[in-house]
Design a protein around this motif. Structure first.
Motif, short mmCIF file in Angstrom:
data_model
loop_
_atom_site.label_atom_id
_atom_site.label_comp_id
_atom_site.label_asym_id
_atom_site.label_seq_id
_atom_site.Cartn_x
_atom_site.Cartn_y
_atom_site.Cartn_z
N SER A 64 80.34 -3.88 15.07
CA SER A 64 79.80 -3.03 14.48
C SER A 64 78.32 -4.35 14.47
O SER A 64 77.12 -4.29 14.77
CB SER A 64 79.24 -2.22 13.12
N ASN A 199 73.27 1.80 13.89
CA ASN A 199 73.58 3.64 13.91
C ASN A 199 74.20 4.00 15.48
O ASN A 199 74.30 5.06 15.62
CB ASN A 199 72.55 4.08 12.80
N THR A 216 79.62 3.73 13.78
CA THR A 216 79.60 5.53 13.71
C THR A 216 80.20 5.39 15.48
O THR A 216 80.27 6.74 15.60
CB THR A 216 77.94 4.62 14.50
N PHE A 238 75.96 1.99 5.45
CA PHE A 238 74.84 2.35 6.32
C PHE A 238 73.57 2.29 5.72
O PHE A 238 72.24 1.39 6.11
CB PHE A 238 74.93 3.32 7.55
N SER A 242 70.30 -0.20 6.41
CA SER A 242 68.89 0.37 6.16
C SER A 242 67.78 0.43 5.38
O SER A 242 66.46 -0.34 5.86
CB SER A 242 68.70 2.03 6.82
N SER B 141 67.19 5.85 10.69
CA SER B 141 67.62 5.39 12.31
C SER B 141 68.89 5.26 11.32
O SER B 141 69.85 5.38 12.14
CB SER B 141 67.50 3.32 11.40
N LEU B 142 69.61 6.08 10.44
CA LEU B 142 70.44 6.86 9.90
C LEU B 142 71.25 7.84 11.69
O LEU B 142 70.81 8.39 11.86
CB LEU B 142 70.59 7.46 8.64
N SER B 143 72.63 7.20 11.53
CA SER B 143 73.76 7.73 12.48
C SER B 143 73.44 8.95 12.54
O SER B 143 73.95 9.73 11.33
CB SER B 143 74.67 6.81 12.84
#
Lengths: 266, 333, 359
Positions: A64, A199, A216, A238, A242, B141-143
């Motif tokens: 990633s 992501n 992901t 994650f 962010s 943007s979070l998956s």
């Protein structure tokens, strides 16, 4: 009265937006192998698994990071000459180039992913990390393209004239005026691409052809087998990345302006 | 003109002479950059989509994959079924219908709630706006896998909300008042308790959640540029808050509103994870089917490509429709 | 000696002529003001002198050599921009030293020169400040120092005072003029403010619609405006429309005498101009004397404007505050327009007059 209603509405919205994230994050504390909410036998052991001990996750995390940094760098390098040409010449050709470069971001990712899958199987890169990096760089090219263009438009043309009257050639002006003044926008574009690449998994799913997995993608692949608290750890990591990245952009760049707010009001 | 001036002029000329080949080199480098850029953009942005188009006319070979061809069999299969005219099926058209149905309802739900939120947000200080933007960007943007995971925990039948309903006695109360039967009619309850999985409501809610921050971010520029004195002027003329919203704010953001709804719609057409988790298999979408055919159990890449093309054509058609609507709305009536 | 000479300079954008066959000589060491309403082509002209725009036709000559096609970065004329265009990512000293830095001057020398220039514009000790921390006046000084750092042959300023407030503007005009005289540098200032031009300039070039209307010393231009436009643009003037009649000019029912008989054929349509301060009230002379009613009194402190209704039209007369008796609203007075104060121009169609400042 209306103001109170407004505040209630905004708080409610914030709660609803945050709720699933909070629940996922707290599930990361589960002691067992199953997701419970509220978490049972709270422990931080899952964090160790995700970051250190479980090879599946550490390898995915490394992938990633490599893909995200590689793709963000590549997309900025590709976006700069396109945006600069568009700003400098304003020609139809450069506008067309910028539009073409934004197409991948605009089409449904599953369609572009299918296309890239075909593309790489012909080119022979299917399943390589390099193909993953290039695919994400292209997919998110639109982001640095937009932020850099916003940055270039913010440069007062008088600066360029002033530099010229002091003996600066186009190259010198670019190095001493254009580049430093657009740096925050370049960095913003880099980070936007970085976080989204981090992501993204649909396009990566088709490009990786199961030869490698990002975090992901790994979660996506194991969805059928149900969630595990280790996946929730990934979510914590994650969301932290962010928030850190966008806070940095807000701190050092002008986030409201980047998002299109009117410059004159504050 | 003095001798010194003359010398200076000579030097100037010499400098021009030296600069000329340098300019030529710069020109050649610039040309090379240009060619590389065009090649890269065409190869990586356009060629994959063209491949999808070309392969959609390809032919599936049993057990071996597919081969180049120029056949319409994939499109025929999509619209009327592979064995038409002997028998016909609307399975794939039905999937496209569900794609659009989910996308339209989720987009509308998101936009209706995002509009007042964005308006209120833009009235706050620049600093508060930046905090909101960080929050929204982080969630957007979070998956998809994480947000779906969160909603799955909240809505799943043996933990989450249904448990809460049963434990708090809300289920019994619903049964007493008769609302339980209404929920059953909507597919939101089994004989014993409320259930949200699978259900159309849960699917639309989750999809709407996925695009909601997008809606705010897309509406933000238009609303933040809205001149507050417009609303104030209307207030001084006796307009109440609702009248102001209806007569001043809504008309002035009409165009971005249409544009945002369409973008959300196009975005939602490609949604995958939320559908597989929350929707009943009989209500799955074209995007899910594309995945199944290209990489899933039923390997048939040409048919997957054909469905991708149809998805893309649908998206483009709606964007064009939006452009037409926008142009119509922009024209003074 | 003539430092810079423009010959038949023209600049067209599509069909529009922004600058139309302009020829001007700029004498060595003098300050010339390009004065005109916005859209008259003065800024375009200045940008062509700087090398930021290429003229469509004509030549620019510096000290005998043709520099028409020389790009801006090789002319290196220092220029102060309307917005000052100070680079926000550089400090004050880095801004002032910019030209030297990019020319490869050793760092120590750049710092020394920049500090000296900052002294010159009275900004000693401001070198390490950020541009955002400066006031408008300080920014202007930095912009001037920056443009002078490269010791330019010609110093150009584009509306340098327009970003300053009124009081500061007058101070800076004097200061800039003193600095220019001290350095003896050939300077061209673009401005739309006639007071600014009169304060600073050795010579004023009045422009309108891309053309030169008149060039001369400030007093020449004020006293002997060559055209009705100049008379109206520089200072104030009362304009009257009349017809030539036997060497006199008839306005309404009154025939106004001139110092010497006018050179117009009988019946020619002409325009008369007269400065408000030239009109005398209750004077002994009987030449060009008309009766008028005061319709408005505007007391400005040192002077007082009287607005008058007369048989030759509405006029404004400027009187010293202590001059004569206190005139009141509604009073009837006799006013005299001295023949030597009257300027006479061929009639310009009205649309040309009002269209002057249309962009």
């Amino acid at each position: 009265m209306l103001r109170v209603l407004g505040t209630i509405f905004m708080s409610l919205a914030a709660v609803v937006v945050a709720l699933p994230i909070v629940i996922v994050c707290s599930a990361a504390l589960n002691g067992g192998r199953t997701m419970f909410f509220p978490p049972q036998d709270s422990t931080l052991a899952r964090f160790g698994e995700f970051f250190i001990s479980e090879p599946v996750w550490t390898r995915a995390l490394t992938n990633s990071v490599i893909v995200a940094i590689g793709a963000a760098t590549l997309s900025v390098l590709l976006a700069w000459p396109i945006a600069y040409r568009l700003w400098k010449t304003g020609s139809r050709a450069s506008a067309l180039l910028a539009t073409l470069g934004s197409i991948p971001f605009a089409v449904p990712p599953i369609v572009f992913g299918v296309g890239l899958g075909f593309f790489w199987s012909f080119m022979g890169g299917l399943g390589t990390i390099t193909a993953g990096i290039i695919s994400h760089a292209v997919l998110f090219l639109a982001l640095p393209l937009v932020t850099i263009s916003i940055g270039l438009q913010a440069i007062d043309r008088a600066y360029l004239d002033a530099a010229a009257t002091m003996g600066a050639t186009e190259t010198v002006t670019f190095r001493t005026i254009v580049l430093p003044q657009t740096l925050p926008y370049t960095i913003s574009g880099f980070f936007f691409a970085l976080v989204l690449s981090f992501n993204e998994f649909i396009v990566m799913f088709f490009v990786s052809a199961s030869a490698f997995a990002t975090v992901t993608l790994q979660i996506f692949n194991s969805l059928r087998n149900g969630y595990t608290p280790t996946m929730a750890v990934a979510a914590v990591a994650f969301i932290a990345v962010s928030i850190a990245v966008f806070s940095a952009v807000a701190r050092w760049g002008d986030l409201p302006r980047l998002m299109g707010a009117d410059q004159s009001r504050s | 003109m003095s001798v010194a001036d003359d010398l200076a002029y000579g030097a100037e000329k010499a400098a021009v002479a030296i600069a000329a080949p340098k300019a030529a080199v710069v020109g050649r480098v610039s040309l090379a950059v240009h060619v590389v850029l065009w090649a890269a953009v065409l190869a990586f942005c356009l060629v994959p989509l063209l491949l999808v188009l070309i392969i959609s006319f390809g032919h599936k070979v049993e057990g071996a994959g597919w081969e180049w061809a120029l056949t319409l069999e994939n499109y025929k299969r999509f619209f009327v079924g592979a064995n038409w005219p002997a028998e016909s099926t609307s399975l794939y058209l039905g999937q496209l219908y569900w794609s659009m149905r989910y996308a339209v309802s989720a987009a509308l739900l998101a936009i209706v709630t995002a509009l007042p939120f964005t308006y209120l947000m833009t009235r706050q200080s620049r600093r508060a706006q930046a905090v909101w933007l960080v929050f929204l960007l982080a969630t957007v943007s979070l998956s998809e896998v994480f947000s779906v995971m969160g909603w799955d925990i909240i809505l799943s039948n043996n933990s989450g909300l249904p448990m809460l309903f049963a434990a708090s006695g809300l289920t019994d109360w619903l049964k007493e008042t008769g609302w339980f039967d209404v929920l059953r009619d909507w597919g939101l309850a089994n004989p014993r308790n409320v259930k949200f999985k699978p259900s159309e409501v849960a699917t639309v809610l989750t999809l709407s959640y996925l695009v909601w921050p997008y809606a705010v971010i897309l509406l933000y520029p238009a609303l933040s540029r809205l001149d507050p004195s417009l609303a104030e002027a209307a207030r001084t003329m006796g307009a109440g808050p609702w009248t102001v919203a209806r007569t001043v704010i809504l008309p002035s953001v009409r165009l971005p509103l249409i544009g945002t709804t369409l973008l959300l719609f196009v975005f939602l057409l490609g949604a995958y994870v939320a559908i597989t988790v929350f929707a009943d298999p009989s209500q799955h979408t074209t995007a899910v089917s594309v995945y199944e055919h290209v990489r899933g159990s039923t390997l048939n890449a040409p048919f997957g490509a054909a469905q991708s093309v149809i998805l893309l054509v649908t998206a483009t058609a709606f964007l064009l429709l939006g452009q037409w609507l926008t142009r119509k709305a922009a024209r003074p009536s | 000696m003539c430092a810079l000479a423009l010959k038949d300079i023209r600049k067209t954008y599509g069909d529009a002529r922004a600058v139309d066959d302009v020829s001007i000589n700029f004498p060595q060491g003098e300050l010339t003001a390009l004065l005109g309403p916005s859209g008259c082509g003065k800024t375009t002209l200045l940008r062509m002198i700087a090398g930021l725009e290429v003229p469509t036709a004509g030549t620019i000559n510096l000290g005998g050599r043709d520099i028409t096609r020389l790009p801006a970065h090789r002319r290196k004329f220092g220029m102060v921009f309307q917005s000052f265009a100070l680079f926000p990512h550089l400090t004050v000293r880095e801004n002032v030293g910019y030209a030297l830095t990019i020319a490869g001057t050793p760092k120590a020398e750049v710092v020394a020169r920049a500090n000296k220039l900052l002294d010159l514009v009275q900004l000693k000790g401001f070198g390490d400040r950020q541009i955002g921390q400066l006031s408008g006046g300080q920014r202007q000084r930095v912009a001037i120092a920056r443009a002078l750092a490269q010791e330019p042959e010609v110093f150009l300023l584009d509306e340098p005072m327009s970003a300053l407030d009124a009081k500061l503007r007058e101070e800076m005009q004097v200061e800039l003029r003193l600095l220019q005289q001290r350095l003896g540098i050939t300077t061209i200032v673009v401005t739309h403010d006639q007071r600014e031009a009169m304060t600073m300039a050795d010579r004023i070039v009045v422009m309108a619609k891309g053309r030169v209307e008149q060039a001369g010393s400030p007093q020449e231009i004020y006293q002997w405006p060559a055209t009705g436009f100049v008379a109206g643009f520089i200072g104030r003037a009362n304009f009257m429309d009349g017809l030539a009649e036997n060497g006199k000019i008839r306005v309404g029912d009154v025939a106004l005498a001139l110092p010497k008989p006018a050179n117009f054929v009988n019946g020619a349509s002409v325009q008369l101009a007269c400065r408000p301060e030239a009109i005398r009230l209750d004077a002994a002379e009987s030449v060009n004397r008309v009766q008028g009613t005061i319709t408005f009194v505007r007391d400005l402190g040192p002077v007082r404007d009287l607005h008058l209704d007369t048989p030759i039209g509405k006029l404004v007369a400027e009187q010293g505050a202590d001059q004569g008796r206190n005139h009141r609203l509604g009073d009837t007075v006799y006013l005299t327009l001295p023949p030597e104060a009257l300027r006479i121009y061929p009639r310009v169609p009205a649309e040309l007059q009002t269209g002057m400042d249309a962009k």
